[in-house]
Design a protein around this motif. Sequence first.
Motif, short mmCIF file in Angstrom:
data_model
loop_
_atom_site.label_atom_id
_atom_site.label_comp_id
_atom_site.label_asym_id
_atom_site.label_seq_id
_atom_site.Cartn_x
_atom_site.Cartn_y
_atom_site.Cartn_z
N LEU B 106 -33.01 31.82 1.62
CA LEU B 106 -32.03 32.24 0.54
C LEU B 106 -33.41 33.46 0.13
O LEU B 106 -33.87 33.55 -0.22
CB LEU B 106 -31.20 32.00 -0.18
CG LEU B 106 -30.63 33.52 -0.40
CD1 LEU B 106 -29.52 34.04 0.55
CD2 LEU B 106 -30.16 33.17 -1.56
N GLU B 124 -30.15 45.23 -5.32
CA GLU B 124 -29.91 44.32 -4.82
C GLU B 124 -29.91 43.89 -3.30
O GLU B 124 -29.04 44.52 -2.67
CB GLU B 124 -29.11 43.04 -5.23
CG GLU B 124 -29.26 42.60 -7.34
CD GLU B 124 -28.41 42.14 -7.76
OE1 GLU B 124 -27.95 41.25 -6.82
OE2 GLU B 124 -28.24 41.93 -8.71
N THR B 125 -30.63 42.79 -2.80
CA THR B 125 -30.16 42.95 -1.37
C THR B 125 -31.20 41.08 -1.17
O THR B 125 -31.69 40.86 -1.98
CB THR B 125 -31.13 43.99 -0.25
OG1 THR B 125 -31.15 43.18 0.79
CG2 THR B 125 -32.71 43.72 -0.80
N ALA B 126 -30.01 40.69 -0.02
CA ALA B 126 -30.74 39.33 0.45
C ALA B 126 -30.00 39.40 1.39
O ALA B 126 -29.81 40.44 2.46
CB ALA B 126 -29.43 38.24 -0.77
N TYR B 128 -30.12 35.59 4.38
CA TYR B 128 -30.04 34.49 4.79
C TYR B 128 -30.41 33.93 6.30
O TYR B 128 -29.91 34.21 6.76
CB TYR B 128 -28.47 33.24 3.66
CG TYR B 128 -28.37 32.03 5.04
CD1 TYR B 128 -29.39 31.21 3.63
CD2 TYR B 128 -27.73 31.16 5.51
CE1 TYR B 128 -29.55 29.77 3.84
CE2 TYR B 128 -27.86 30.57 5.90
CZ TYR B 128 -28.43 29.21 5.57
OH TYR B 128 -28.45 28.04 5.63
#
Lengths: 159, 136
Positions: B106, B124-126, B128
């Motif tokens: 992640l 924010e950013t993400a 997976y």
Amino acid sequence: MSEKGQVRAGLGIPSMVLVLLVLCLAMLGVLSLISARNDAALAERHTELTCRYYEVATQAQVALAALDQQMTEAWQASQSDEMYEALCLDIASAGASQVEWQGTTAKLSFDAGFDRVLVVEVEREDWNHAAEKRFVVTKHVLEDVLEWEQTDGLILMGV
Amino acid sequence: MKQRFSSHTTLIELAAALLCFLLASVTVLGLFSKAYTISRNGRLLNRATIFAQDCAEVVAGAADLEEALQQLGYEPVEDGVWRYRPDAELMVLLRLNTEQTEVGSLVSGKISVMREEEVLLEMETARYNNKEVIHS
């Protein structure tokens, strides 16, 4: 110089023009200020909407990671597709989201604020393929939750 | 008695009129100045949002994150920290964090857009990544 020795200057019409000019400029200044404030409020709203979207998109990715982990554990604990399916259906939450199963599809919803919801749907792979990949993301959409209501206020007719 | 409209005034009245005009001018200039400042801040916030959004999209979607960031103009500052200066006024800082899980990784990022020391916005950013998907 007047007859009584007073210094006088002709200011009648120029004064009125000056007053009008100042009033016009003041009006323009006020309008500029209102316009700038509206633009700034719009910019702040745009920023807030964007930040909120990426915040829930991050939550969605965290939830997908948690779901993948849970599904991997279910796959490792199962011996057949039926057992794997039953164990997957037991997964009720991932990350900060509730998981709703509809057959092989899992739906995760995230409140994005401003009457919007980020909906993520994943399609579960069967037990034979779960070793490589547990699911495929089939939907990642921001949806409006506010429903349109019919009003009698304004009727627009074509010409 | 014949009355006539007089357009003449005394020096005191002239001075008073000039003073009023000066005060009015200062007020008008103040209004325009405030409008300009507010408008400029709004434009700056819009630009900051666009830069942050670009960065968030790259983190969320790029196949090769480092290359994509470099193409966008980011330069590595230290491990997991990237910096981008689109102009002399703004600076974008990206802090990346990678968490390895049993089945994937992640990647999460925190984006800060700053003007000098002031933080204009944080995002924010993400993403997976499933291990199998990455290696395929």
